[in-house]
Scaffold this motif. Structure first.
Motif, short mmCIF file in Angstrom:
data_model
loop_
_atom_site.label_atom_id
_atom_site.label_comp_id
_atom_site.label_asym_id
_atom_site.label_seq_id
_atom_site.Cartn_x
_atom_site.Cartn_y
_atom_site.Cartn_z
N VAL A 194 -4.68 4.72 23.06
CA VAL A 194 -5.77 5.41 23.75
C VAL A 194 -6.99 5.52 22.85
O VAL A 194 -8.13 5.38 23.29
CB VAL A 194 -5.30 6.80 24.25
CG1 VAL A 194 -4.95 7.73 23.10
CG2 VAL A 194 -6.36 7.43 25.15
N ALA A 195 -6.78 5.74 21.55
CA ALA A 195 -7.90 5.83 20.62
C ALA A 195 -8.62 4.50 20.48
O ALA A 195 -9.86 4.43 20.55
CB ALA A 195 -7.39 6.31 19.26
N LYS A 196 -7.87 3.44 20.30
CA LYS A 196 -8.51 2.13 20.07
C LYS A 196 -9.28 1.66 21.30
O LYS A 196 -10.38 1.09 21.17
CB LYS A 196 -7.44 1.10 19.66
CG LYS A 196 -6.92 1.34 18.24
CD LYS A 196 -5.97 0.27 17.76
CE LYS A 196 -4.62 0.39 18.39
NZ LYS A 196 -3.62 -0.52 17.77
N ASN A 197 -8.75 1.92 22.47
CA ASN A 197 -9.47 1.51 23.68
C ASN A 197 -10.75 2.34 23.87
O ASN A 197 -11.79 1.80 24.27
CB ASN A 197 -8.57 1.64 24.90
CG ASN A 197 -7.56 0.51 25.00
OD1 ASN A 197 -7.85 -0.62 24.60
ND2 ASN A 197 -6.39 0.79 25.53
N LEU A 198 -10.67 3.63 23.60
CA LEU A 198 -11.85 4.47 23.73
C LEU A 198 -12.93 4.04 22.74
O LEU A 198 -14.11 3.93 23.09
CB LEU A 198 -11.48 5.93 23.49
CG LEU A 198 -12.65 6.92 23.46
CD1 LEU A 198 -13.37 6.95 24.80
CD2 LEU A 198 -12.17 8.31 23.06
N ILE A 199 -12.54 3.78 21.50
CA ILE A 199 -13.51 3.39 20.47
C ILE A 199 -14.15 2.05 20.82
O ILE A 199 -15.37 1.87 20.69
CB ILE A 199 -12.83 3.34 19.09
CG1 ILE A 199 -12.38 4.75 18.69
CG2 ILE A 199 -13.76 2.75 18.04
CD1 ILE A 199 -11.38 4.77 17.55
N ALA A 200 -13.33 1.10 21.27
CA ALA A 200 -13.87 -0.22 21.62
C ALA A 200 -14.86 -0.12 22.78
O ALA A 200 -15.84 -0.87 22.84
CB ALA A 200 -12.73 -1.17 22.00
N LEU A 201 -14.63 0.83 23.67
CA LEU A 201 -15.48 0.95 24.86
C LEU A 201 -16.75 1.76 24.62
O LEU A 201 -17.83 1.39 25.10
CB LEU A 201 -14.68 1.59 26.00
CG LEU A 201 -15.43 1.83 27.32
CD1 LEU A 201 -15.91 0.51 27.92
CD2 LEU A 201 -14.54 2.58 28.30
N LYS A 202 -16.65 2.84 23.82
CA LYS A 202 -17.76 3.80 23.79
C LYS A 202 -18.38 4.03 22.42
O LYS A 202 -19.34 4.81 22.31
CB LYS A 202 -17.30 5.14 24.37
CG LYS A 202 -16.92 5.04 25.85
CD LYS A 202 -16.67 6.38 26.50
CE LYS A 202 -16.34 6.23 27.97
NZ LYS A 202 -16.14 7.52 28.66
N CYS A 203 -17.88 3.38 21.38
CA CYS A 203 -18.45 3.55 20.05
C CYS A 203 -19.02 2.22 19.55
O CYS A 203 -18.90 1.19 20.22
CB CYS A 203 -17.41 4.10 19.07
SG CYS A 203 -16.87 5.78 19.51
N ASP A 204 -19.61 2.26 18.37
CA ASP A 204 -20.28 1.08 17.82
C ASP A 204 -19.56 0.51 16.62
O ASP A 204 -19.81 -0.64 16.23
CB ASP A 204 -21.71 1.45 17.39
CG ASP A 204 -22.47 2.16 18.49
OD1 ASP A 204 -22.63 1.56 19.57
OD2 ASP A 204 -22.89 3.31 18.28
N ALA A 205 -18.69 1.30 16.00
CA ALA A 205 -18.04 0.87 14.76
C ALA A 205 -16.67 1.51 14.65
O ALA A 205 -16.46 2.64 15.10
CB ALA A 205 -18.90 1.25 13.56
N TYR A 206 -15.74 0.78 14.04
CA TYR A 206 -14.36 1.22 13.88
C TYR A 206 -14.09 1.40 12.39
O TYR A 206 -14.30 0.48 11.59
CB TYR A 206 -13.42 0.18 14.46
CG TYR A 206 -11.95 0.54 14.44
CD1 TYR A 206 -11.48 1.69 15.05
CD2 TYR A 206 -11.02 -0.31 13.85
CE1 TYR A 206 -10.13 2.01 15.05
CE2 TYR A 206 -9.66 -0.01 13.85
CZ TYR A 206 -9.22 1.16 14.45
OH TYR A 206 -7.89 1.45 14.46
N VAL A 207 -13.67 2.61 12.00
CA VAL A 207 -13.36 2.87 10.60
C VAL A 207 -11.86 3.07 10.44
O VAL A 207 -11.21 3.70 11.27
CB VAL A 207 -14.14 4.10 10.08
CG1 VAL A 207 -15.61 3.76 9.93
CG2 VAL A 207 -14.00 5.30 11.00
N MET A 208 -11.33 2.54 9.34
CA MET A 208 -9.89 2.49 9.12
C MET A 208 -9.52 3.15 7.81
O MET A 208 -10.30 3.16 6.85
CB MET A 208 -9.42 1.03 9.09
CG MET A 208 -9.60 0.28 10.39
SD MET A 208 -9.50 -1.53 10.21
CE MET A 208 -11.23 -1.92 9.88
N HIS A 209 -8.30 3.70 7.74
CA HIS A 209 -7.75 4.15 6.48
C HIS A 209 -7.56 2.94 5.56
O HIS A 209 -7.60 1.79 5.99
CB HIS A 209 -6.40 4.83 6.70
CG HIS A 209 -6.49 6.17 7.35
ND1 HIS A 209 -7.28 7.19 6.87
CD2 HIS A 209 -5.88 6.67 8.45
CE1 HIS A 209 -7.16 8.25 7.63
NE2 HIS A 209 -6.31 7.98 8.62
#
Length: 348
Positions: A194-209
């Motif tokens: 659910v987090a990855k789909n939301l980020i891909a749809l509504k954010c601009d950048a993905y940050v990872m540990h």
């Protein structure tokens, strides 16, 4: 490694450090220290600082000082010139239209240098202590989804109306709009579906540990494919890392041994034993996981300048745009990193 693509960011030490078993890291959680650090960091090649948002100190213990993210960021915006300020924000702690207004104001103070790291809250104890509802995982992300809709609408529309399960606003007018167009960059992290789909749809950048370049590359491929399915342009990608740079690998390893020695203080060792009982990790890695936050040691940025430069090159080849680094003590180690790593790479 080719110069000019990979950006260098760092976590602002709003908790007084990153090491759970080193009590005094020689960096006070106060305005004098973070303002000096921010101003110097942009002089030595750092591009961005992430200002975490927690009302309690999850590194040194809940009784230890921690700085407020938003007032600190507004003050830093006024005393820096080019540093991007990525401020963490948790939807459960901020009404979206009001936050949009505050963020737009800080963006103007900084002349377009504000970005947000959107975090769906995870600390139930903190929520109870500060009078905020703590919802189940998927409910928190459902709230975040609506929160992002209101934030974006207030930033981009002349007048914005919204009615959802969690938020409703009517004819919201927000002026002036943010300097950065079309909006301040929205970063977010998360590993559930659910987090990855939301980020891909509504954010601009993905940050990872922190993780190895190979593991990070697989995550980037996955998020890129999700983004394409939504018909959206490519994302940016950031990775956390804890860096130890010394003249030789053996010197760096000695420093690694020092910061992962959980027996050097009684409270740290007691906390470690309690934490270990609840983890399935292999013991050597579990000590590192406990000692440094955000899985930073997994990124492998420990060694000589040449070794660290080579590892950074692997991250860039994997598709990483931004390294979010931690150091201890922060000021002195950032100076060393700027001189031995960033300057060398920029000059190559």
């Amino acid at each position: 490694m080719p110069a000019g693509k990979l950006r260098y960011g760092y976590w602002m030490p709003v908790f007084g450090g990153w090491l759970r078993n080193v009590e005094d890291e020689q960096m006070r959680a106060d305005w004098a220290y973070v303002s000096r650090l921010a101003r110097r960091s942009e002089e030595i090649g750092f591009d961005l600082s992430l200002i975490a948002e927690l009302n309690l100190n999850d590194i040194k213990g809940i009784g230890a000082p921690s700085l407020d993210a938003w007032s600190t960021s507004a003050a830093l915006a006024a005393v820096t010139k080019r540093l991007e300020l990525m401020v963490a924000v948790r939807p459960t702690f901020h009404a979206p239209a009001l936050l949009a207004k505050q963020a737009a104001n800080i963006d103007h103070i900084s002349n377009g240098r504000l970005s947000l790291n959107v975090v769906s809250s995870w600390w139930e104890q903190e929520a109870r202590m500060y009078g905020v509802n703590f919802e189940k995982h998927d409910d928190r992300y459902a709230r975040t989804s609506e929160w992002l809709d209101v934030l974006n609408g207030a930033w981009t529309e002349p007048s914005f109306t919204y009615s959802g399960k969690y938020y409703s606003v009517e004819n919201t007018v927000l002026e002036p709009k943010p300097v950065r167009k079309p909006r301040p960059v929205l970063y977010a992290g998360g590993e559930s579906e659910v987090a990855k789909n939301l980020i891909a749809l509504k954010c601009d950048a993905y940050v990872m540990h922190g993780d190895s370049p190979e593991y990070v590359a697989a995550k980037i491929t996955d998020m890129g494919e999700r983004r394409e399915r939504f018909g959206l342009p490519p994302m940016q990608f950031g990775v956390a890392g804890y860096a130890i740079v010394r003249d030789t690998e053996s010197e760096a390893q000695r420093e690694l041994e020092r910061i992962t020695d959980v027996k050097q203080n009684a409270s740290g060792f007691a906390n470690y034993q309690q934490w270990l009982n609840g983890t399935q990790l292999e013991q050597r890695m579990s000590i590192q996981e406990y000692s440094v936050s955000n899985r930073g040691l997994r990124s492998g940025l420990v060694g000589s300048p040449a070794q660290v430069q080579d590892q950074l090159g692997k991250f860039e080849a994997a598709g990483v745009d931004l390294m979010l680094l931690q150091f201890s003590p922060q000021y002195e180690e950032m100076e060393r990193f700027g001189e031995t790593v960033i300057s060398a790479l920029v000059g190559s």
